[in-house]
Structures are given as C-alpha cells and as structure tokens.
Scaffold this motif. Structure first.
Motif, PDB file in Angstrom:
ATOM      1  N   SER A 121       0.836  -1.212   0.000  1.00  7.67           N
ATOM      2  CA  SER A 121       0.000   0.000   0.000  1.00  7.67           C
ATOM      3  C   SER A 121       0.867   1.258   0.000  1.00  7.67           C
ATOM      4  N   ASP A 122       1.921   1.260   0.844  1.00  5.35           N
ATOM      5  CA  ASP A 122       2.837   2.401   0.879  1.00  5.35           C
ATOM      6  C   ASP A 122       3.513   2.598  -0.470  1.00  5.35           C
ATOM      7  N   SER A 123       3.922   1.482  -1.089  1.00  2.54           N
ATOM      8  CA  SER A 123       4.569   1.578  -2.398  1.00  2.54           C
ATOM      9  C   SER A 123       3.627   2.151  -3.443  1.00  2.54           C
ATOM     10  N   THR A 124       2.347   1.720  -3.342  1.00  2.00           N
ATOM     11  CA  THR A 124       1.346   2.222  -4.295  1.00  2.00           C
ATOM     12  C   THR A 124       1.180   3.734  -4.144  1.00  2.00           C
ATOM     13  N   GLN A 125       1.097   4.183  -2.902  1.00  2.00           N
ATOM     14  CA  GLN A 125       0.960   5.617  -2.666  1.00  2.00           C
ATOM     15  C   GLN A 125       2.192   6.375  -3.159  1.00  2.00           C
ATOM     16  N   ALA A 126       3.374   5.781  -2.925  1.00  2.00           N
ATOM     17  CA  ALA A 126       4.608   6.427  -3.375  1.00  2.00           C
ATOM     18  C   ALA A 126       4.637   6.527  -4.898  1.00  2.00           C
ATOM     19  N   GLU A 139       2.020   6.608  -6.875  1.00  2.00           N
ATOM     20  CA  GLU A 139       1.047   7.624  -7.272  1.00  2.00           C
ATOM     21  C   GLU A 139       1.622   9.036  -7.087  1.00  2.00           C
ATOM     22  N   ALA A 140       2.323   9.226  -5.958  1.00  2.00           N
ATOM     23  CA  ALA A 140       2.926  10.547  -5.718  1.00  2.00           C
ATOM     24  C   ALA A 140       3.981  10.860  -6.779  1.00  2.00           C
ATOM     25  N   GLN A 141       4.786   9.848  -7.120  1.00  2.00           N
ATOM     26  CA  GLN A 141       5.800  10.056  -8.145  1.00  2.00           C
ATOM     27  C   GLN A 141       5.158  10.335  -9.502  1.00  2.00           C
ATOM     28  N   GLU A 149       2.286  11.816 -10.011  1.00  2.00           N
ATOM     29  CA  GLU A 149       1.826  13.206 -10.001  1.00  2.00           C
ATOM     30  C   GLU A 149       3.002  14.169 -10.197  1.00  2.00           C
TER      31      GLU A 149
END
Length: 225
Positions: A23-28, A30-32, A34
């Motif tokens: 989940s953390d990797s997915t958020q990271a 997504e942030a990258q 953006e």
C-alpha cells in the motif's frame, strides 16, 4: 494444532506487513506519477516559452536589421549633403566674380536682436518638440529674410527644424559648438543649399535659470555686392 495456529497467526502478521508495504509503495508510485506529470507540464511551459522567445528574438533581429539599414541610408544622405555643401563653398571661393564688398551690418544686428527677443519671450528651454514647432514656425513666418530656423539639444540632436535638417546631429558644426558654450555665433557668408543664394548662420544658446540647455539657429539671407 497449537503450533499450526501459531504459524498461521505469524504468517497472517507477515501478510499484513507485506500488504502495508505494498500500500505504501502504491501511494509512493502515485505521488511520483503526479510529480512526473507536474514536471511534464513545466517542461511543456518551458518549451512554449522557448518557442515564443525564439520568435521574439527573430522579430528583434529583423527590427535591428531594418534600423541598421535606416541608419546607413541616413549616413549616406548626410555624406551627400556634406559633399554638396563643400562643393558649393568651394565654388564660391573659386568664383572671383562674386566679391563681397559690403554686408548690411544693420540687418545682421537687427536679426540678432530679434533672435534674442525670441529666446527671452518663448519657453524654448522645455525642449518640447510641439512648442518648438509652433514658436519656430511663427518666427520664420514673421521674418522674410530668414530662410531656415532650428533648435538642438545639447547632445546635437534636433528638437525641430524648418525646413527639415539635412543632417542627423549637429554636434560637430561650428555654430553649434560656439552656441553650446554660451556664445552668439555669426558665420561667414556662404551659398545656401536651399536657395543657392548667399546667406549666413546666426546661433545662440537656449538658457534656463542661467544654465545652457540647448541651441537655436537661423539662416539669414544677405545681400552682397
């Protein structure tokens, strides 16, 4: 069974940790993503600005080329006028049939007085082109023996001239040099480029609060015998 349950609980905990990391990797990611999109937009803006700047630079280059051509043309005109003036003065010196026996000194003094009165009564010190056009044209119309009148800034450029001046800058002319020093200048008689008749130049400084701010000059038609 107890051992099996313990192993399953341990495995479940590890599964939960792995799920959290995913989940953390997915958020990271997504942030990258953006951030990459923002960078892409900035790069597009920079690209558009570069294209616009290139167009501006091309326009400026064309304008500079055009100005350079105009300056060269003006310089050629100035050289031609200088050459014509020198030829006319040379012809006058060589022509022994024209002998200056007498000049109307009274007329010259009267012209000087009128020029001084003109300088004292008209606010030429503002060096405003419209005002100079008005006052100088009125002075020219009111004196039949004046064939040209003009004014200059201290850098030699013309504020106004009637008829239009045949040179761009008068800084090297004797009448300008003397008047800019505060002196009244009266030239020798020469042949006018306008009328092809004898004339002389009178120039004087434009003053404001005892400070020299410009120069005014006239070409006076004279009679020679």
């Amino acid at each position: 069974m107890t051992d099996v349950l313990y192993i399953l609980d341990t495995f479940k905990g590890k599964i939960s940790g792995i799920t959290g990391m995913v989940s953390d990797s997915t958020q990271a990611v997504e942030a990258q993503t953006e951030s990459i999109q923002e960078i892409a937009l900035l790069l597009d803006e920079i690209s558009n600005m570069s294209v616009a700047n290139k167009e501006y630079a091309q326009t400026v280059a064309k304008d500079m080329d055009h100005q350079h051509q105009n300056v060269q043309q003006i310089m050629r005109i100035n050289e031609a006028l200088e050459q014509t003036s020198n030829e006319l003065q040379g012809m006058m010196k060589k022509d022994h049939a024209i002998t200056i026996a007498s000049l109307d000194e009274q007329m010259i003094e009267e012209a000087k007085k009128r020029l001084f009165t003109f300088l004292q009564t008209c606010p030429l010190y503002k060096l405003d082109e419209r005002q100079h056009q008005k006052y100088l044209n009125e002075f020219l119309r009111s004196h039949s023996n004046i064939e040209a009148v003009w004014s200059n800034r201290l850098d030699g450029t013309f504020v106004y001239s009637s008829p239009p001046a045949g040179l761009v800058n008068a800084k090297a002319r004797p009448w300008f040099i003397e008047a800019s020093k505060g002196n009244t200048f009266i030239s020798d008689v020469y042949i006018s480029a306008l009328t092809k008749k004898p004339c002389l130049t009178i120039s004087a400084p434009i003053l404001h609060q005892q400070q020299i701010v410009g120069v005014v000059g006239v070409d006076l038609s004279v009679s020679v015998i």
